[in-house]
Design an enzyme around this catalytic site. Structure first.
Site, PDB file in Angstrom:
ATOM      1  N   LEU A 115       0.404   5.998  -1.002  1.00  0.00           N
ATOM      2  CA  LEU A 115       1.609   5.446  -1.788  1.00  0.00           C
ATOM      3  C   LEU A 115       2.168   4.442  -0.702  1.00  0.00           C
ATOM      4  O   LEU A 115       2.903   4.687   0.172  1.00  0.00           O
ATOM      5  CB  LEU A 115       2.666   6.351  -1.942  1.00  0.00           C
ATOM      6  CG  LEU A 115       2.720   7.163  -3.163  1.00  0.00           C
ATOM      7  CD1 LEU A 115       1.505   7.997  -3.389  1.00  0.00           C
ATOM      8  CD2 LEU A 115       3.885   8.255  -3.154  1.00  0.00           C
ATOM      9  N   GLU A 133       1.696 -10.027  10.170  1.00  0.00           N
ATOM     10  CA  GLU A 133       0.592  -9.290   9.466  1.00  0.00           C
ATOM     11  C   GLU A 133       0.565  -8.033  10.123  1.00  0.00           C
ATOM     12  O   GLU A 133       0.921  -7.619  11.135  1.00  0.00           O
ATOM     13  CB  GLU A 133      -0.642 -10.108   9.605  1.00  0.00           C
ATOM     14  CG  GLU A 133      -0.584 -11.380   9.086  1.00  0.00           C
ATOM     15  CD  GLU A 133      -0.439 -11.699   7.575  1.00  0.00           C
ATOM     16  OE1 GLU A 133      -0.446 -10.308   6.964  1.00  0.00           O
ATOM     17  OE2 GLU A 133      -0.281 -12.787   7.076  1.00  0.00           O
TER      18      GLU A 133
HETATM   19  O1  GFB Z   1      -1.607  -1.876   7.434  1.00  0.00           O
HETATM   20  P1  GFB Z   1      -1.086  -2.845   6.429  1.00  0.00           P
HETATM   21  O2  GFB Z   1      -1.571  -4.194   6.889  1.00  0.00           O
HETATM   22  O3  GFB Z   1      -1.443  -2.740   4.952  1.00  0.00           O
HETATM   23  O4  GFB Z   1       0.392  -2.697   6.626  1.00  0.00           O
HETATM   24  P2  GFB Z   1      -0.871  -3.446   3.620  1.00  0.00           P
HETATM   25  C1  GFB Z   1       0.993  -1.739   6.490  1.00  0.00           C
HETATM   26  C2  GFB Z   1       1.994  -0.748   7.452  1.00  0.00           C
HETATM   27  O5  GFB Z   1       2.585   0.368   6.982  1.00  0.00           O
HETATM   28  C3  GFB Z   1       0.554   0.132   8.130  1.00  0.00           C
HETATM   29  C4  GFB Z   1       2.454   1.311   7.284  1.00  0.00           C
HETATM   30  O6  GFB Z   1      -0.287  -0.521   8.793  1.00  0.00           O
HETATM   31  C5  GFB Z   1       1.443   1.335   8.708  1.00  0.00           C
HETATM   32  O7  GFB Z   1       2.096   0.842   9.863  1.00  0.00           O
HETATM   33  N1  GFB Z   1       1.727   2.324   6.368  1.00  0.00           N
HETATM   34  C6  GFB Z   1       1.688   1.936   5.260  1.00  0.00           C
HETATM   35  C7  GFB Z   1       1.712   3.638   6.669  1.00  0.00           C
HETATM   36  N2  GFB Z   1       1.139   3.055   4.492  1.00  0.00           N
HETATM   37  C8  GFB Z   1       1.294   4.120   5.303  1.00  0.00           C
HETATM   38  C9  GFB Z   1       0.849   5.518   5.410  1.00  0.00           C
HETATM   39  O8  GFB Z   1       0.392   6.112   4.132  1.00  0.00           O
HETATM   40  N3  GFB Z   1       0.975   6.128   6.238  1.00  0.00           N
HETATM   41  C10 GFB Z   1       1.676   5.757   7.494  1.00  0.00           C
HETATM   42  N4  GFB Z   1       1.729   6.648   8.388  1.00  0.00           N
HETATM   43  N5  GFB Z   1       2.110   4.487   7.596  1.00  0.00           N
HETATM   44  C11 GFB Z   1       0.548  -5.622   4.065  1.00  0.00           C
HETATM   45  C12 GFB Z   1       0.839  -6.169   5.385  1.00  0.00           C
HETATM   46  O9  GFB Z   1       0.593  -4.282   4.164  1.00  0.00           O
HETATM   47  O10 GFB Z   1       1.640  -6.119   3.218  1.00  0.00           O
HETATM   48  C13 GFB Z   1       1.379  -7.574   5.345  1.00  0.00           C
HETATM   49  O11 GFB Z   1      -0.246  -6.341   6.244  1.00  0.00           O
HETATM   50  C14 GFB Z   1       2.626  -7.581   4.497  1.00  0.00           C
HETATM   51  O12 GFB Z   1       1.890  -8.021   6.395  1.00  0.00           O
HETATM   52  C15 GFB Z   1       2.080  -7.188   2.855  1.00  0.00           C
HETATM   53  O13 GFB Z   1       3.504  -7.098   4.692  1.00  0.00           O
HETATM   54  C16 GFB Z   1       2.930  -7.352   1.922  1.00  0.00           C
HETATM   55  O14 GFB Z   1      -1.626  -4.244   3.062  1.00  0.00           O
HETATM   56  O15 GFB Z   1      -0.292  -2.188   2.891  1.00  0.00           O
END
Ligand code: GFB
Length: 390
Positions: free
Chosen positions: A251, A47
């Site tokens: 994005l 996660e």
């Molecule tokens: O935060 P997060 O739970 O959001 O996980 P989702 C995405 C991670 O990708 C972030 C990086 O915590 C960052 O480390 N990341 C994404 C970014 N967008 C950005 C951005 O705009 N800038 C930067 N610097 N980093 C979920 C995951 O992602 O997606 C789950 O929590 C699973 O584990 C699911 O993979 C499919 O909700 O977008």
């Protein structure tokens, strides 16, 4: 049913006996009753950061409930940030990180009794934790068709994590698996049954919100302010590059491109949707991009947006070494939360947390709850408007 109850009660009385024996050896019962008790927790490994922030709110709500119900004072231990799957930089150490690197912990403490893990170790020393509970789902829907709050001690399914955050010195007086279905406040029944002084719950994400987006939710959410240092970096960037009004687009790429193919547009279509928004926002020609995309995808987007001013925060070595991938992502979130208009990625908790931040800052609702649509899904459903409740 009888066998189950016998099994459950014999385990609990074992624990209670053990606790009183051990307790008396170093502290009297009356003193003992006045000492705070601690809940630790961890979340399913893959996660991401922003789902973990949501799980914190559920656990904080549980601690609030427990403190109303219990005669003891309960404190939540903040789980260290540790090697998240999405933290891609390979040449920096990103383990055992305290919450204070990313958050203003003093602000959190004003709403919820919390300590960092290192503070817990100062208090508990190297004593065993009284209970180690792995939450797991009940069996499949066919075997469990009715949804209602319940829990039951049962055999462990699959892998059980016993070594949290790579710490070799955590031991447990009792370890058990519990099938769990319900909100985080239901965890109080487990505490009532086991009577531990210290307990760790693994897979805390299985415990759901008691009341999503209600008054308590927002009080806890508002207390989760980012650290002042990260605000300063974002402020410095804005002062240098974003002196004018700007729109922000988040994005979410990489695994989302495959995981949500109907909701994540191609880069060309993303650019079209950004241009459409900019055309609606009179006199705005500046767009800030927050993304986890590859460099190639970002350059492709810039090609399509040649007629506009496009900005992205790229950390220098010193900033990356200091705040790591997690901090850089927060800087993106801070800058997006302050934009005149925001459009995010459907289903991304990263975008959801920006929307919440904008609600806290008081932006008009139509500038916040917007998301991109897939290439073949132009009239897609827009995000639910979870309004701030005070
Ligand atoms: O935060 P997060 O739970 O959001 O996980 P989702 C995405 C991670 O990708 C972030 C990086 O915590 C960052 O480390 N990341 C994404 C970014 N967008 C950005 C951005 O705009 N800038 C930067 N610097 N980093 C979920 C995951 O992602 O997606 C789950 O929590 C699973 O584990 C699911 O993979 C499919 O909700 O977008």
């Amino acid at each position: 049913f009888t066998t189950f109850l016998l099994f459950r009660c014999s385990m609990c009385s074992d624990l209670k006996n053990h606790l009183s024996d051990e307790g008396e050896s170093f502290v009297s019962h009356s003193v003992f009753d006045t000492l705070p008790r601690f809940v630790l927790y961890d979340v399913n490994k893959p996660e991401g950061f922003n789902l973990r922030r949501d799980v914190f709110i559920r656990m904080a709500s549980f601690i609030h409930y427990l403190n109303k119900k219990s005669k003891y004072q309960w404190i939540l231990v903040l789980p260290p940030w540790h090697r998240l799957y999405h933290w891609r930089s390979t040449n920096i150490m990103q383990d055992h990180l305290p919450w204070s690197l990313f958050f203003n912990v003093e602000s959190i403490k004003k709403t919820t009794p919390v300590v960092e893990l290192h503070e817990f170790f100062q208090i508990n020393k190297l004593r065993s934790l009284d209970a180690h509970v792995t939450l797991q789902h009940f069996n499949s829907f066919e075997e469990n068709p009715e949804y209602f709050d319940k829990w039951e001690i049962t055999n462990c399914k699959g892998h059980v994590q016993s070594e949290f955050w790579n710490l070799k010195n955590l031991t447990y007086t009792l370890s058990l698996c519990i099938s769990f279905q319900g909100s985080s406040t239901l965890l109080a029944e487990i505490i009532e049954e086991l009577q531990p002084r210290t307990i760790i719950f693994d897979h805390a994400e299985l415990a759901l919100h008691n009341f999503y987006s209600g008054k308590e939710y927002w009080a806890i959410r508002k207390s989760m302010q980012f650290s002042n240092n990260l605000h300063e970096v974002a402020k410095g960037f804005k002062k240098k590059y974003l002196k004018q009004d700007y729109m922000c687009a988040h994005l979410r790429r990489r695994d989302f491109v495959y995981g949500h193919p109907n909701n994540v547009p191609s880069i060309k279509e993303t650019a079209t949707q950004i241009k459409d928004k900019l055309n609606l926002l009179n006199n705005i020609d500046t767009v800030y991009i927050a993304t986890d995309s590859s460099k190639e995808e970002f350059l492709e987007l810039c090609e399509y947006l040649q007629d506009y001013k496009v900005f992205k925060f790229i950390a220098d070595e010193e900033t990356l070494n200091r705040y790591l991938d997690g901090g850089i992502a927060i800087i993106d979130q801070i800058i997006c939360s302050q934009a005149i208009y925001f459009i995010g990625t459907s289903h991304s908790t990263f975008s959801f947390r920006i929307q919440e931040e904008r609600e806290i800052l008081g932006f008009p609702v139509e500038t916040t709850f917007n998301c991109f649509c897939g290439d073949n899904n132009k009239e897609c459903t827009q995000p639910t408007k979870w309004r701030l409740v005070e």
